[in-house]
Every structure is written in structure tokens, then in C-alpha cells.
Design an enzyme around this catalytic site. Structure first.
Site, PDB file in Angstrom:
ATOM      1  N   ASN A 191       0.866  -1.179   0.000  1.00  0.00           N
ATOM      2  CA  ASN A 191       0.000   0.000   0.000  1.00  0.00           C
ATOM      3  C   ASN A 191       0.904   1.229   0.000  1.00  0.00           C
ATOM      4  OD1 ASN A 191      -1.891   1.959   0.418  1.00  0.00           O
ATOM      5  ND2 ASN A 191      -2.479   1.298   2.492  1.00  0.00           N
ATOM      6  N   TRP A 192       1.034   1.835  -1.176  1.00  0.00           N
ATOM      7  CA  TRP A 192       1.953   2.976  -1.280  1.00  0.00           C
ATOM      8  C   TRP A 192       1.348   4.253  -0.689  1.00  0.00           C
ATOM      9  CZ3 TRP A 192       4.062   2.370  -7.037  1.00  0.00           C
ATOM     10  CH2 TRP A 192       4.790   1.175  -7.109  1.00  0.00           C
ATOM     11  N   LYS A 193       0.063   4.204  -0.354  1.00  0.00           N
ATOM     12  CA  LYS A 193      -0.639   5.377   0.212  1.00  0.00           C
ATOM     13  C   LYS A 193      -0.410   6.609  -0.678  1.00  0.00           C
ATOM     14  CE  LYS A 193      -0.475   3.260   4.734  1.00  0.00           C
ATOM     15  NZ  LYS A 193      -0.459   3.416   6.179  1.00  0.00           N
ATOM     16  N   HIS A 239      -9.905   1.056   4.578  1.00  0.00           N
ATOM     17  CA  HIS A 239      -8.657   1.273   5.320  1.00  0.00           C
ATOM     18  C   HIS A 239      -8.942   2.217   6.483  1.00  0.00           C
ATOM     19  CE1 HIS A 239      -4.612   2.493   6.344  1.00  0.00           C
ATOM     20  NE2 HIS A 239      -4.189   1.415   5.696  1.00  0.00           N
ATOM     21  N   GLU A 265      -5.791  -5.084  10.401  1.00  0.00           N
ATOM     22  CA  GLU A 265      -4.817  -4.007  10.631  1.00  0.00           C
ATOM     23  C   GLU A 265      -5.175  -3.261  11.911  1.00  0.00           C
ATOM     24  OE1 GLU A 265      -2.545  -2.600   7.009  1.00  0.00           O
ATOM     25  OE2 GLU A 265      -4.398  -1.464   7.027  1.00  0.00           O
ATOM     26  N   SER A 282       2.888  -1.808  10.440  1.00  0.00           N
ATOM     27  CA  SER A 282       4.328  -1.738  10.700  1.00  0.00           C
ATOM     28  C   SER A 282       5.075  -3.029  10.354  1.00  0.00           C
ATOM     29  CB  SER A 282       4.596  -1.343  12.155  1.00  0.00           C
ATOM     30  OG  SER A 282       4.072  -0.063  12.425  1.00  0.00           O
ATOM     31  N   GLY A 338       2.737  -1.056   4.359  1.00  0.00           N
ATOM     32  CA  GLY A 338       2.693   0.357   3.975  1.00  0.00           C
ATOM     33  C   GLY A 338       4.093   0.898   3.766  1.00  0.00           C
ATOM     34  N   GLY A 339       4.629   1.575   4.807  1.00  0.00           N
ATOM     35  CA  GLY A 339       5.930   2.244   4.705  1.00  0.00           C
ATOM     36  C   GLY A 339       7.025   1.390   4.086  1.00  0.00           C
TER      37      GLY A 339
HETATM   38  P1  PGA Z   1       2.402   0.477   7.656  1.00  0.00           P
HETATM   39  O1  PGA Z   1       0.990   0.654   6.910  1.00  0.00           O
HETATM   40  O2  PGA Z   1       3.013  -0.804   7.170  1.00  0.00           O
HETATM   41  O3  PGA Z   1       3.196   1.693   7.260  1.00  0.00           O
HETATM   42  O4  PGA Z   1       2.100   0.418   9.111  1.00  0.00           O
HETATM   43  C1  PGA Z   1       0.115  -0.418   6.717  1.00  0.00           C
HETATM   44  C2  PGA Z   1      -1.201   0.090   6.192  1.00  0.00           C
HETATM   45  O5  PGA Z   1      -1.696   1.098   6.711  1.00  0.00           O
HETATM   46  O6  PGA Z   1      -1.767  -0.462   5.250  1.00  0.00           O
END
Ligand code: PGA
Length: 271
Positions: A9-11, A95, A179, A230, A251-252
Site C-alpha cells: 500500500n503505497w498510500k 482502510h 490491521e 508496521s 505500507g511504509g
Molecule cells: P504500515 O501501513 O506498514 O506503514 O504500518 C500499513 C497500512 O496502513 O496499510
């Protein structure tokens, strides 16, 4: 054993060139892996990323980060499933950042899940609690009291409302992304706070039990439940070998090719 699923998920990150380079380098590194991998770039980069992935391995897919639930019409700024289905196979729905920042309700999330299914898209339905559930923390796992929250962020309400009206056959097409909101990183290394593997597995088990109650044990067993919050190259092992967890939503750590590929390799048992 289910084939592991890793979703990036590149957001709201990456420039156009970052997105294309990232997609290209991932494409060149995951073809030999026994895992399904989904890249979810921002909407505006979907088409260039799709072009970049024209000759991609069969296990690499594209997903969207959100959608509206009607096909077309006066919905300024929104993207419909009909538009998406020529570009992507997967779509993230519900999300926590959308539930929190855009006030998405359980009913709206359910409309989106149903609409995604009607349009042949695979919904990645996100559910997760705001605060750690005392019953599953390391000290109290197995004994304590259930966590009470307002229903918008109540895990079971999110799960069951999200699947409202979804048939048993269609349920198997839905991916449940567990999540915990408290574990999602805020975009920098210091704020990382992943759940421990045992906790995540216990909640995934609770999710699967609820799915079994609704759809029967066989359907629940076949459904894919992944963990997000995370996840990084150091902790992926903690989640991927849990019996109730079939993959990860990242995500990150999905914005760095080397780290994301390492996560995919670990998920595929090739770490
Ligand atoms: P994160 O994000 O890995 O940066 O915690 C996960 C997400 O929100 O999909």
C-alpha cells in the site's frame, strides 16, 4: 497451505518516476516467488505503472487504494469500480485512514465491498481495533475482558457489517486485512509499533471463528486473512509463520524495493 499474499500500500507517496522505478524493480525481483504480490499505487500512477508492468510475472498484480461504489455519475473526485476493473484486480476497502479521515462508515464500506464483487474486483477489506485488546495482550492472552469501543472501530462490527449481504461463494473472494489501528506506522521509523505475532494470530483466529460462524468452517478455512501494521523486513517472519495469517499488507516498508522484496521473499519461504 494457502499461497501467501503480500500487498504493497503505497498510500499518498511516490512521484511518477518513483512509482515507475519501484514497480519495475519489484517486477524484476519477484517472478520466482511462491507468493501473490499486489502493488497499490496512488490512482494517478495506476496507468503508468500498469504500462511498466506490461510483461510482468503472473504472480504480480495491481490494486487500487479505494473506490466509490456506483458506476458513474456526479461524484466529483471519485473513481468507480467500472473504471478500475480495466486496470486492477484488487481494491483496498475500508482502510482505517479512510474510516478516520474521511468518516467512512461500516455501511459505506459494505456498499463498496458488494460493488467490488459485482464488478469482478477482489476486495481487500480492512478491519482493526483502535486500541490493543486486553484479552490478547501477552500478559492476559486467554483470560481477560473484551475491549469495548465505539462500533465504528469495533473489529467484529467492522467485519460483519463489511460482509453484510455477501454470499458464501462471494465471501471466499474477499481478503480480510487485519490491521490494528494502533500498530499502523505514521510514516517514520520511530513510530513503528507492530503487534506481536502471537497477538496478531489470536485476533486472526477470532476473525476466522466469526467467519466460520457466518459461512461455515470450510469457507472460513479457505478465506485469506492477512496482517498489516508496521510490517518490515525484520518482523515479517513473526507474522508469516502464524497458522491463521496468510500474508501481509505493507505500507511504509513497501516503498523501498530492497526491503519490500525481502518481505516478499520471507513470505514465500525464500528469505
Ligand atoms: P504500515 O501501513 O506498514 O506503514 O504500518 C500499513 C497500512 O496502513 O496499510
Amino acid at each position: 497451505m494457502k499461497r501467501p499474499l503480500v500487498v504493497a500500500n503505497w498510500k499518498m507517496n511516490t512521484s511518477l518516476s518513483d512509482a515507475v522505478i519501484l514497480a519495475n524493480s519489484i517486477k524484476n525481483s519477484v517472478h520466482d516467488l511462491d507468493a501473490e504480490i499486489v502493488l497499490c499505487p496512488p490512482f494517478v500512477w495506476l496507468y503508468p505503472v500498469l504500462e511498466e508492468l506490461e510483461k510482468r510475472p503472473k504472480n504480480l498484480h495491481l490494486g487500487a487504494q479505494n473506490m466509490w461504489f456506483t458506476s458513474s455519475g456526479p461524484m466529483t473526485g471519485e473513481i468507480s469500480p467500472v473504471m478500475l476493473k480495466s486496470l486492477v484486480k484488487y481494491v483496498i476497502i475500508g482502510h482505517s485512514e479512510r474510516r478516520k479521515n474521511f468518516n467512512e462508515t461500516n455501511d459505506l464500506v459494505n456498499d463498496k465491498v458488494q460493488s467490488a464483487l459485482e464488478n469482478g474486483l477482489t476486495p481487500l477489506l480492512c478491519v482493526g481495533e483502535m486500541k490493543k485488546m486486553a484479552e490478547f495482550t501477552e500478559e492476559k492472552r486467554g483470560r481477560g475482558r473484551p475491549f469495548k469501543a465505539d462500533t465504528k472501530f469495533d473489529l467484529m462490527t467492522q467485519l460483519l457489517a463489511g460482509l453484510n449481504g455477501v454470499s458464501k461463494d462471494d465471501a471466499e473472494k474477499v481478503i480480510i486485512c487485519y490491521e490494528p489501528v494502533w500498530a499502523i506506522s505514521k510514516g517514520n521509523a520511530e513510530s513503528r509499533n507492530a503487534a506481536d505475532g502471537g497477538y496478531a494470530n489470536a485476533v486472526a483466529q477470532k476473525i476466522r471463528n466469526a467467519l466460520a460462524k457466518k459461512y461455515g468452517a470450510n469457507t472460513a478455512e479457505r478465506m485469506t486473512v492477512i496482517y498489516g501494521g508496521s510490517v518490515d523486513e525484520d518482523n515479517i517472519k513473526e507474522f508469516i509463520y502464524q497458522p491463521e495469517i496468510n500474508g501481509a499488507l505493507v505500507g511504509g516498508a513497501s516503498l523501498k524495493t530492497r526491503e519490500f522484496v525481502k518481505i516478499c521473499r520471507e513470505a514465500a519461504g525464500r528469505g
